[in-house]
Design a protein around this motif. Sequence first.
Motif, PDB file in Angstrom:
ATOM      1  N   PHE A  77       0.832  -1.200   0.000  1.00 61.99           N
ATOM      2  CA  PHE A  77       0.000   0.000   0.000  1.00 61.99           C
ATOM      3  C   PHE A  77       0.870   1.256   0.000  1.00 61.99           C
ATOM      4  N   THR A  78       0.491   2.249  -0.822  1.00 60.44           N
ATOM      5  CA  THR A  78       1.143   3.554  -0.825  1.00 60.44           C
ATOM      6  C   THR A  78       0.120   4.588  -0.397  1.00 60.44           C
ATOM      7  N   TYR A  79       0.464   5.343   0.647  1.00 63.23           N
ATOM      8  CA  TYR A  79      -0.414   6.397   1.160  1.00 63.23           C
ATOM      9  C   TYR A  79       0.110   7.741   0.678  1.00 63.23           C
ATOM     10  N   TYR A  80      -0.752   8.518   0.021  1.00 66.09           N
ATOM     11  CA  TYR A  80      -0.403   9.858  -0.444  1.00 66.09           C
ATOM     12  C   TYR A  80      -1.035  10.878   0.488  1.00 66.09           C
ATOM     13  N   GLN A  81      -0.229  11.780   1.012  1.00 70.04           N
ATOM     14  CA  GLN A  81      -0.726  12.847   1.874  1.00 70.04           C
ATOM     15  C   GLN A  81      -1.029  14.040   0.987  1.00 70.04           C
ATOM     16  N   ASN A  82      -2.321  14.285   0.749  1.00 71.01           N
ATOM     17  CA  ASN A  82      -2.777  15.406  -0.059  1.00 71.01           C
ATOM     18  C   ASN A  82      -3.517  16.390   0.844  1.00 71.01           C
ATOM     19  N   PRO A  83      -3.672  17.636   0.402  1.00 70.97           N
ATOM     20  CA  PRO A  83      -4.323  18.625   1.267  1.00 70.97           C
ATOM     21  C   PRO A  83      -5.804  18.337   1.470  1.00 70.97           C
ATOM     22  N   SER A  84      -6.290  18.738   2.640  1.00 73.22           N
ATOM     23  CA  SER A  84      -7.721  18.699   2.924  1.00 73.22           C
ATOM     24  C   SER A  84      -8.361  19.941   2.324  1.00 73.22           C
ATOM     25  N   SER A  85      -9.596  19.813   1.887  1.00 70.94           N
ATOM     26  CA  SER A  85     -10.324  20.948   1.306  1.00 70.94           C
ATOM     27  C   SER A  85     -10.991  21.751   2.409  1.00 70.94           C
ATOM     28  N   SER A  86     -10.809  23.052   2.348  1.00 70.78           N
ATOM     29  CA  SER A  86     -11.422  23.955   3.302  1.00 70.78           C
ATOM     30  C   SER A  86     -12.040  25.123   2.542  1.00 70.78           C
ATOM     31  N   THR A  87     -13.060  25.746   3.141  1.00 70.27           N
ATOM     32  CA  THR A  87     -13.759  26.835   2.474  1.00 70.27           C
ATOM     33  C   THR A  87     -13.861  28.040   3.397  1.00 70.27           C
ATOM     34  N   ALA A  88     -14.023  29.201   2.801  1.00 64.86           N
ATOM     35  CA  ALA A  88     -14.301  30.426   3.548  1.00 64.86           C
ATOM     36  C   ALA A  88     -15.131  31.331   2.644  1.00 64.86           C
ATOM     37  N   ALA A  89     -15.992  32.153   3.275  1.00 66.48           N
ATOM     38  CA  ALA A  89     -16.923  32.967   2.494  1.00 66.48           C
ATOM     39  C   ALA A  89     -16.772  34.454   2.776  1.00 66.48           C
ATOM     40  N   PHE A  90     -16.765  35.212   1.706  1.00 65.45           N
ATOM     41  CA  PHE A  90     -16.939  36.659   1.769  1.00 65.45           C
ATOM     42  C   PHE A  90     -18.438  36.877   1.579  1.00 65.45           C
ATOM     43  N   ILE A  91     -19.136  37.171   2.674  1.00 59.92           N
ATOM     44  CA  ILE A  91     -20.579  37.363   2.628  1.00 59.92           C
ATOM     45  C   ILE A  91     -20.846  38.863   2.705  1.00 59.92           C
ATOM     46  N   LEU A  92     -21.477  39.394   1.660  1.00 58.77           N
ATOM     47  CA  LEU A  92     -21.799  40.810   1.602  1.00 58.77           C
ATOM     48  C   LEU A  92     -23.302  41.008   1.704  1.00 58.77           C
ATOM     49  N   ASN A  93     -23.714  42.052   2.449  1.00 66.60           N
ATOM     50  CA  ASN A  93     -25.133  42.397   2.484  1.00 66.60           C
ATOM     51  C   ASN A  93     -25.395  43.496   1.456  1.00 66.60           C
ATOM     52  N   SER A  94     -26.642  43.935   1.358  1.00 63.01           N
ATOM     53  CA  SER A  94     -27.014  44.909   0.328  1.00 63.01           C
ATOM     54  C   SER A  94     -26.413  46.296   0.574  1.00 63.01           C
ATOM     55  N   LYS A  95     -25.884  46.542   1.773  1.00 62.53           N
ATOM     56  CA  LYS A  95     -25.208  47.811   2.065  1.00 62.53           C
ATOM     57  C   LYS A  95     -23.708  47.732   1.737  1.00 62.53           C
TER      58      LYS A  95
END
Length: 175
Positions: free
Chosen positions: A35-53
């Motif tokens: 077995f070969t284990y590859y260490q790849n990045p975990s996916s993460s998210t972030a949001a720029f949330i804008l209101n109507s102002k």
Amino acid sequence: MKNHPLDTFHFCPKCGSDLFDIHNFKSKHCSNCGFTYYQNPSSSTAAFILNSKGELLVARRGKEPAKGTLDLPGGFVDNGESGEQGIIREIKEETGLDIKEVKYLFSIPNIYPYSGMNIHTLDMFYLCHVEEEAVVQASDDVAECTWVPLREVYVERFGLRSIREAVHRFLQLNC
């Protein structure tokens, strides 16, 4: 590489053998079962949330790392989710907002310290819009949420490196 995630794992996750050695800079190979284990990045998210102002929703981190500093709503993508599904779920969990549409902006590679390990992540940033009267309720690992006019958003108040970099980039494009 110092503090590389592969340094933490000494046994093959498939067969448990200690014949689990570095194969290359991002993988380990088990001489026992192949077995070969590859260490790849975990996916993460972030949001720029804008209101109507034109105000940005910022969160205050309720947990380490960087507890007490500013952040953007977001978090790790779960198995079986797209980035878009992950950010919509995270926004709901952390702010109570129901987001219907997100627009992908850009990504930044990052290292996120967690439980004594450095987790390599690929942080994906999204743009979301809500109506002015949207009701926000801080929850999950967010201590509080605040709407801030873009001209009053200060990059140095954000605690995580990739978030600071993303906020800087966003402000350059939007101010």
